[in-house]
Design a protein around this motif. Structure first.
Motif, PDB file in Angstrom:
ATOM      1  N   TYR A 123       0.100  -4.170   4.292  1.00  0.00           N
ATOM      2  CA  TYR A 123      -1.557  -3.533   3.993  1.00  0.00           C
ATOM      3  C   TYR A 123      -2.109  -4.197   5.566  1.00  0.00           C
ATOM      4  N   LEU A 141      -0.967  -4.351  -6.234  1.00  0.00           N
ATOM      5  CA  LEU A 141      -2.301  -3.987  -5.937  1.00  0.00           C
ATOM      6  C   LEU A 141      -3.888  -5.251  -6.151  1.00  0.00           C
ATOM      7  N   PHE A 192      -8.400  -4.968  -2.259  1.00  0.00           N
ATOM      8  CA  PHE A 192      -7.281  -4.466  -0.903  1.00  0.00           C
ATOM      9  C   PHE A 192      -7.934  -3.279  -1.065  1.00  0.00           C
ATOM     10  N   CYS A 219      -6.728  -0.046   1.124  1.00  0.00           N
ATOM     11  CA  CYS A 219      -5.617   0.492   1.460  1.00  0.00           C
ATOM     12  C   CYS A 219      -6.045   1.134   3.243  1.00  0.00           C
ATOM     13  N   CYS A 248       0.686  -1.319   0.267  1.00  0.00           N
ATOM     14  CA  CYS A 248       0.346  -0.096   0.284  1.00  0.00           C
ATOM     15  C   CYS A 248       1.083   1.261  -0.506  1.00  0.00           C
ATOM     16  N   ARG A 274      -7.310  -1.164   4.824  1.00  0.00           N
ATOM     17  CA  ARG A 274      -6.234  -2.258   5.772  1.00  0.00           C
ATOM     18  C   ARG A 274      -6.893  -3.259   5.960  1.00  0.00           C
TER      19      ARG A 274
END
Length: 643
Positions: free
Chosen positions: A181, A71, A100, A102, A65, A105
């Motif tokens: 992450y 990602l 994902f 970011c 991240c 998380r």
């Protein structure tokens, strides 16, 4: 149809459990005081610990991240690094979240395989490795080749705190350093664990030894509390399981079992008795050591290996020259952790009592702890009369689920009533690690115990009932002694059946029965003249009586008794035995007769019966107490309902 169902269940269970994955005496209090989970004080850098990490080799670069790289989500890759303990290879598989985020998380879930198995390399929905639903729900997952399994090096030590335990700490350290992450709360990594049998044992081990107390939520399936109880209850070796574990442990792992473990299992099968050092080994590798330390193991590590008895090939036996077992990790009080545990009521390796003891201790520690049971367990790896009876009695259920079972989907068996283990696990982690949703929307029994009575049939109870309604054993209707005579040894295949009660209305037996029974030869002179020691094989002249006690039911209009959940508990030796029998759960109908079944031998303990020719039979008197409940499970069964 019935043969196809049995074959399918046994094959699928073997694949899911990969061989195998344990309760104590029921002590009402822990020997160590509970502690609160201590927050980790650190900077915003999650690498707050000072433990050095060796170089690792990963198939792919980790998503980042902070750098905005890789990602896309949904990847999986292999990682290998040397153990900080001895340099043995540690291998695991990283599964990235499907998508994902970011900003929010991602918590980390560790997943572990069964004994003699290996890590998952593909995301699936197996109830012991539900990686696909977890990564789809936003979790990162690491599936681990435990020491001596799969591609990991070293010998199999069965969750040794000083070896497997340190490897697990190192894996979490690696994740904190390499996966930027991951999600934190007040500098504490949000960490969960899932897996069954051996894959449940690793969760308790990491929880107990991690110096940073990073485990926040666990979902252990069909696992142990104390391996000395699992493999040697009442000081009688479970020979079927010892043989099974010996064969699977070596044939499925390229002879990776530690020589000490291998020799201990063989000793138990051969002599019917474990050496004390082996019992120390099993206890040290159990949650019970950390919370109760009932064998009073003392720390022993003088750092001078000249005093150790080392196996000549591997040099790994942890014994001193006077036979004491090396203990490097101290006991540790339990701290609050949220645990959703599943156990099989028919499990003859790790019975319900194991989960009940873990539940009692962790509940007292202050976490949100739930206990559910289901039809799935190790008993599918130990075909017997009870398994056949269960299958025949539930052909409608198994027949309806056969298409999914035949395709490798075990989720139909991983349910307590309508509560799916996979859905419950995702809901559990969502609530405990993400603060999202309400797990009770899925775990509809809430804080209550969920008992599976038969496939598709379950009830909930406010608590675990131990003991209950008391019934005499070995007395006539007027209370005069009329001892139950039990053939023991090789002749004791057929049980002695002792009537207890015929029910007038519907009821449930669910919980842990207790027994207070006296075992005697009927000849006081012989009882008093038994030897204290003899040859290690026959134990001749020692009056080495072994009786197996279980609760059975004779259904209305049937003659033959059925041993409930195929569960027995051994009583070794003459004299008084005050014990908790193995937990059971069964629905009872009007006209059903409850009985006590006393065996001289039982398949779970195959070959581990009395070998002493001096005592061919014994007499049993005393009482048993049964956890009899009203049909809904919410209250004890009234006396009027029985009479």
């Amino acid at each position: 149809m019935r043969n196809l169902i049995l074959f399918t269940l046994a094959g699928l269970s073997a694949a899911a459990l990969s061989g195998c994955g344990g309760s104590s005496s029921g002590n009402d209090g822990t020997d160590v005081q509970n502690q609160q989970k201590e927050p980790v004080v650190s900077s915003s850098n999650p690498t707050h610990y000072k433990r050095p990490l060796p170089d690792s080799d990963a198939e792919l670069a980790a998503a980042s991240c902070s750098q905005g790289t890789d990602l896309s989500g949904g990847r999986s890759y292999r990682v290998q690094m040397p153990s900080r303990v001895d340099g043995a290879a540690i291998v695991f598989q990283v599964f990235e979240p499907t998508q994902f985020d970011c900003e929010t998380r991602h918590p980390l879930i560790l997943q572990g395989h069964g004994f003699s198995g290996s890590r998952s390399t593909e995301a699936g929905s197996d109830p012991l490795a539900p990686i696909e639903p977890l990564i789809d729900a936003g979790y990162a997952v690491i599936s681990i080749d435990q020491r001596g399994h799969g591609e990991s090096g070293g010998t199999i030590r069965v969750m040794d705190p000083d070896l497997e335990g340190q490897d697990l700490v190192q894996i979490v350290d690696w994740a904190e350093v390499n996966l930027d992450y991951l999600k934190y709360e007040q500098d504490n990594l949000l960490l969960g664990g899932i897996g069954g049998s051996y894959g449940g044992g690793f969760q308790y081990l990491l929880y107990n030894i991690d110096p940073d107390q990073r485990m926040d939520a666990m979902v252990p399936h069909i696992t142990w509390h104390d391996l000395t109880y699992s493999l040697n209850p009442g000081n009688v070796t479970k020979n079927y399981w010892l043989a099974f574990l010996s064969v699977m442990g070596d044939t499925q792992t390229g002879l990776s079992m530690d020589p000490y473990l291998r020799s201990s299992l063989i000793d138990g099968i051969t002599t019917g008795v474990f050496p004390d050092s082996a019992l120390d080994f099993f206890h040290y590798h159990s949650p019970s050591y950390f919370w109760q330390n009932e064998r009073e193991l003392a720390l022993l590590d003088n750092g001078n290996t000249d005093d150790y008895l080392l196996e000549p090939v591997t040099g790994q036996l942890p014994l001193t020259s006077d036979g004491r077992y090396i203990v490097k990790t101290p006991p540790r009080a339990p701290y609050p952790v949220d645990v959703l545990m599943f156990q099989g009521m028919r499990d003859s390796l790790f019975p319900f009592n194991e989960a009940a003891e873990n539940y009692r201790i962790l509940k007292a520690a202050g976490g949100d702890v739930r206990l559910l049971t289901y039809p799935f367990s190790h008993h599918y790896l130990a075909p017997n009369v009870g398994l056949i009876q269960e299958t025949l009695a539930n052909l409608t259920f198994y027949g309806g689920e056969l298409p999914s079972l035949a395709s490798g989907d075990l989720n139909a068996l991983a349910r307590c009533g309508d509560i799916s283990a996979n859905r419950a696990a995702v809901a559990w982690f969502n609530e405990k690690l993400l603060g999202r949703g309400n797990a009770d929307n899925v775990i509809t029994t809430g804080q209550q115990i969920c008992y599976t009575l038969a496939p598709g049939d379950a009830i909930s109870t406010p608590e675990i009932t131990t003991g209950g309604v008391t019934f005499p054993v070995g007395f006539d209707a007027l209370g005069n002694p009329l001892p139950a005579s039990v053939l023991i040894g090789a002749a004791g295949i057929a049980p002695t059946v002792v009537p207890l009660e015929t029910l007038e209305s519907e009821a449930v037996v669910a919980g842990i029965p207790t027994a207070n029974l006296n075992v005697s030869t009927g000849l006081p002179e012989l009882d008093a003249q038994c030897l204290e020691s003899s040859d290690p094989i026959l134990h001749a002249g020692t009056c080495d009586s072994i009786v197996f006690a279980g609760i059975g039911v004779i259904r209305q209009n049937q003659v033959a008794p059925e041993l409930i959940d195929e569960q027995v508990h051994p009583l070794r030796g003459l004299g008084q035995h005050t014990v908790e029998l193995t937990g059971i759960a069964e629905r009872l109908n009007p006209g059903d007769q409850l009985v006590l079944m006393l065996y001289g031998q039982h398949p779970t303990f195959a070959g581990s019966f009395s070998r002493d020719p001096v005592v061919p039979a014994v007499q049993v008197t005393g009482e048993v107490a049964l956890p009899l409940l009203a049909p809904g499970g919410q209250s004890p069964l009234s006396i009027q309902a029985m009479n």
